[in-house]
Design a protein around this motif. Sequence first.
Motif, PDB file in Angstrom:
ATOM      1  N   SER A   3     -27.780  -9.608  22.167  1.00  0.00           N
ATOM      2  CA  SER A   3     -27.993 -10.852  22.999  1.00  0.00           C
ATOM      3  C   SER A   3     -28.159 -12.317  22.486  1.00  0.00           C
ATOM      4  O   SER A   3     -27.920 -13.289  22.395  1.00  0.00           O
ATOM      5  CB  SER A   3     -28.860 -10.607  24.063  1.00  0.00           C
ATOM      6  OG  SER A   3     -28.766  -9.256  24.792  1.00  0.00           O
ATOM      7  N   GLN A   4     -28.769 -11.780  21.279  1.00  0.00           N
ATOM      8  CA  GLN A   4     -29.362 -12.970  20.312  1.00  0.00           C
ATOM      9  C   GLN A   4     -28.222 -13.548  19.683  1.00  0.00           C
ATOM     10  O   GLN A   4     -28.142 -14.811  19.633  1.00  0.00           O
ATOM     11  CB  GLN A   4     -30.372 -12.616  19.377  1.00  0.00           C
ATOM     12  CG  GLN A   4     -31.759 -12.205  19.908  1.00  0.00           C
ATOM     13  CD  GLN A   4     -32.607 -13.274  20.479  1.00  0.00           C
ATOM     14  OE1 GLN A   4     -32.685 -14.344  19.856  1.00  0.00           O
ATOM     15  NE2 GLN A   4     -32.864 -13.074  21.806  1.00  0.00           N
ATOM     16  N   SER A  14     -34.155  -3.940  19.557  1.00  0.00           N
ATOM     17  CA  SER A  14     -33.067  -3.043  20.150  1.00  0.00           C
ATOM     18  C   SER A  14     -31.859  -3.539  19.940  1.00  0.00           C
ATOM     19  O   SER A  14     -31.602  -4.910  19.863  1.00  0.00           O
ATOM     20  CB  SER A  14     -33.261  -2.612  21.602  1.00  0.00           C
ATOM     21  OG  SER A  14     -32.918  -3.797  22.502  1.00  0.00           O
ATOM     22  N   ASP A  28     -32.686  -3.025  25.703  1.00  0.00           N
ATOM     23  CA  ASP A  28     -32.359  -3.994  26.697  1.00  0.00           C
ATOM     24  C   ASP A  28     -32.920  -5.282  26.252  1.00  0.00           C
ATOM     25  O   ASP A  28     -33.359  -5.462  25.156  1.00  0.00           O
ATOM     26  CB  ASP A  28     -33.137  -3.513  28.096  1.00  0.00           C
ATOM     27  CG  ASP A  28     -34.504  -3.749  28.001  1.00  0.00           C
ATOM     28  OD1 ASP A  28     -34.753  -5.187  28.158  1.00  0.00           O
ATOM     29  OD2 ASP A  28     -35.170  -3.086  28.448  1.00  0.00           O
ATOM     30  N   ASP A  29     -32.608  -6.449  26.806  1.00  0.00           N
ATOM     31  CA  ASP A  29     -32.603  -7.757  26.269  1.00  0.00           C
ATOM     32  C   ASP A  29     -34.166  -8.077  25.897  1.00  0.00           C
ATOM     33  O   ASP A  29     -34.367  -8.776  25.154  1.00  0.00           O
ATOM     34  CB  ASP A  29     -32.306  -8.707  27.461  1.00  0.00           C
ATOM     35  CG  ASP A  29     -30.865  -8.985  27.326  1.00  0.00           C
ATOM     36  OD1 ASP A  29     -30.126  -8.092  26.812  1.00  0.00           O
ATOM     37  OD2 ASP A  29     -30.315  -9.817  28.464  1.00  0.00           O
ATOM     38  N   ASN A  30     -34.895  -7.428  26.561  1.00  0.00           N
ATOM     39  CA  ASN A  30     -36.485  -7.842  26.501  1.00  0.00           C
ATOM     40  C   ASN A  30     -36.935  -6.756  25.462  1.00  0.00           C
ATOM     41  O   ASN A  30     -38.094  -7.150  24.876  1.00  0.00           O
ATOM     42  CB  ASN A  30     -37.279  -7.709  27.671  1.00  0.00           C
ATOM     43  CG  ASN A  30     -36.563  -8.763  28.820  1.00  0.00           C
ATOM     44  OD1 ASN A  30     -36.219  -9.876  28.370  1.00  0.00           O
ATOM     45  ND2 ASN A  30     -36.561  -8.461  29.935  1.00  0.00           N
ATOM     46  N   ASP A  31     -36.270  -6.104  25.001  1.00  0.00           N
ATOM     47  CA  ASP A  31     -36.786  -4.710  23.960  1.00  0.00           C
ATOM     48  C   ASP A  31     -36.659  -5.403  22.812  1.00  0.00           C
ATOM     49  O   ASP A  31     -35.479  -5.081  22.178  1.00  0.00           O
ATOM     50  CB  ASP A  31     -36.095  -3.669  24.261  1.00  0.00           C
ATOM     51  CG  ASP A  31     -36.502  -2.433  23.272  1.00  0.00           C
ATOM     52  OD1 ASP A  31     -37.465  -2.616  22.652  1.00  0.00           O
ATOM     53  OD2 ASP A  31     -35.824  -1.196  23.378  1.00  0.00           O
ATOM     54  N   VAL A  32     -37.296  -6.119  22.036  1.00  0.00           N
ATOM     55  CA  VAL A  32     -37.058  -6.957  20.952  1.00  0.00           C
ATOM     56  C   VAL A  32     -36.967  -5.657  19.817  1.00  0.00           C
ATOM     57  O   VAL A  32     -37.625  -5.008  19.698  1.00  0.00           O
ATOM     58  CB  VAL A  32     -38.416  -7.781  20.503  1.00  0.00           C
ATOM     59  CG1 VAL A  32     -38.159  -8.490  19.010  1.00  0.00           C
ATOM     60  CG2 VAL A  32     -38.720  -8.792  21.693  1.00  0.00           C
ATOM     61  N   ARG A  87     -29.264  -4.070  21.804  1.00  0.00           N
ATOM     62  CA  ARG A  87     -28.857  -4.786  22.978  1.00  0.00           C
ATOM     63  C   ARG A  87     -29.568  -6.308  22.837  1.00  0.00           C
ATOM     64  O   ARG A  87     -28.752  -7.280  23.172  1.00  0.00           O
ATOM     65  CB  ARG A  87     -29.239  -4.157  24.237  1.00  0.00           C
ATOM     66  CG  ARG A  87     -28.739  -4.796  25.604  1.00  0.00           C
ATOM     67  CD  ARG A  87     -28.784  -4.080  26.695  1.00  0.00           C
ATOM     68  NE  ARG A  87     -27.551  -2.857  26.681  1.00  0.00           N
ATOM     69  CZ  ARG A  87     -26.539  -2.957  27.159  1.00  0.00           C
ATOM     70  NH1 ARG A  87     -26.056  -4.311  27.619  1.00  0.00           N
ATOM     71  NH2 ARG A  87     -25.620  -2.045  27.155  1.00  0.00           N
ATOM     72  N   HIS A  88     -30.718  -6.328  22.375  1.00  0.00           N
ATOM     73  CA  HIS A  88     -31.535  -7.477  22.282  1.00  0.00           C
ATOM     74  C   HIS A  88     -30.889  -8.201  21.162  1.00  0.00           C
ATOM     75  O   HIS A  88     -30.571  -9.430  21.217  1.00  0.00           O
ATOM     76  CB  HIS A  88     -33.002  -7.203  21.937  1.00  0.00           C
ATOM     77  CG  HIS A  88     -33.701  -8.527  21.497  1.00  0.00           C
ATOM     78  ND1 HIS A  88     -33.990  -8.633  20.230  1.00  0.00           N
ATOM     79  CD2 HIS A  88     -34.183  -9.416  22.244  1.00  0.00           C
ATOM     80  CE1 HIS A  88     -34.876  -9.671  20.026  1.00  0.00           C
ATOM     81  NE2 HIS A  88     -34.747 -10.284  21.366  1.00  0.00           N
TER      82      HIS A  88
END
Length: 418
Positions: A219-220, A213, A207-211, A215-216
């Motif tokens: 998002s970046q 990953s 997920d977004d906060n899971d640096v 998905r993160h």
Amino acid sequence: MGEEERRRILYVEDDPSSAMLVRRVLAAEGFDVIVATDGMAALELAQRIEPVLILMDMNISGMDGYEVTTRLRSFEHLHGVPIVAVTAAALRGDRERALIAGCSGYIPKPIDIDRFPGQVRAFIGGLQEEIGSPEEKSEYLVEYSRRLVERLEDKVRELQEAHQDLQRIEKMKSDFVILAGHELRTPLTVIYGYTQLLLSNPAIPGDDNDVGSPRHLISQVAAATKRLNQVVEDILNVSLIDADRLELKLVPVSLELLVQSVVNNITSMDPDRRLHFEVEGFGDLPQVRIDSQRFYQALWNVISNAVKYTPDGGVIRVTGQVVEYTVHLTVQDTGIGIAPEERERIFDRFYVLEDTALHCSSKTAFKGGGLGLGLTVARGIIHAHGGKIWVDSEGRDEEQLPGSIFHILLPLSEPASE
Ligand code: ADP
């Protein structure tokens, strides 16, 4: 006047070897020779150095020796200072033309080293050569005035041509930037679209906060693409504004939704900044007919500046109200503020106050200066809507944080459509 100053001679000469020769010969006679290499420098030096004599090469480039002499003759403080033409005798009548222009006499080039000091002293002593008869004098005078007008005509033509060239180059430049902007926009939209598609797929792990990953990471990429898109939009818009080619697509828009979307996007880009947003008064506003995408960009630029120039923990307040057929928006921050002398200039293109060494491509980092286009674009877009933008601030103070308040007026030209 000191002895030093009385012995200064101004020599207007663009040929270094002639200048050096004359300087040597006259230095040996106790004169201080100051050389001006063109007409404009001569006019400037003659004001400062109080020469006892001016030696003038008539064939200098740019403003020629005749014109410089005529101009020098109009300087009050040079009244009585002899100007002597020093030029290779070329055409018949050169001596007379020099006298008509305002010279006291003529020393032919190449100079005769043995005679030269004596000639110079004679002119300093008051020697004034004359033109033969009054008829001859008036003939030369007419010819000289005609020549001046012709030269003026040439110069005006040259300036016009140079101006046209500059306009053509300027147009080529803005065409190129506009084209490049459009070319960059398309792939950016594709990249952004695909990142959104990927993010909407639940099969993408993390997920977004899971640096780190997937998905993160996606998002970046999405956030960076968005930022890049804002920069491209600013460059594109500033070129369109400069070229007077900003075309607006007016549609009814809810300012409440627009402001909210700018604020949401900005906060989502850098959630760690701990800034508090207050958005007030928009619920009561009618819809306005604006170019939604462009106005978004203008608001984005102003609000992201409020974020950039306010330290962590500060407050950004965005308000809207209707005042006599005008929507009045304000963006107020509790940041470092703006000095009075900068309040106009910050709207100029490429104007950045911050040290460019601190330049940071982030649109939200504290004092992360950008390209200096943000406010230029905001103002251009707001002007294109018939509106106004200005800033109030008590001054800049990074300790006291007086803050700034940007005002935007937007006319409600038509009855608001619901
Ligand atoms: P940039 O892209 O560098 O931010 P802008 O045109 O947006 O350029 O702003 C120009 C300058 O105006 C900035 O470099 C900054 O010094 C100043 N400025 C703009 N907004 C603010 C603000 N809210 N508070 C303090 N200074 C500001």
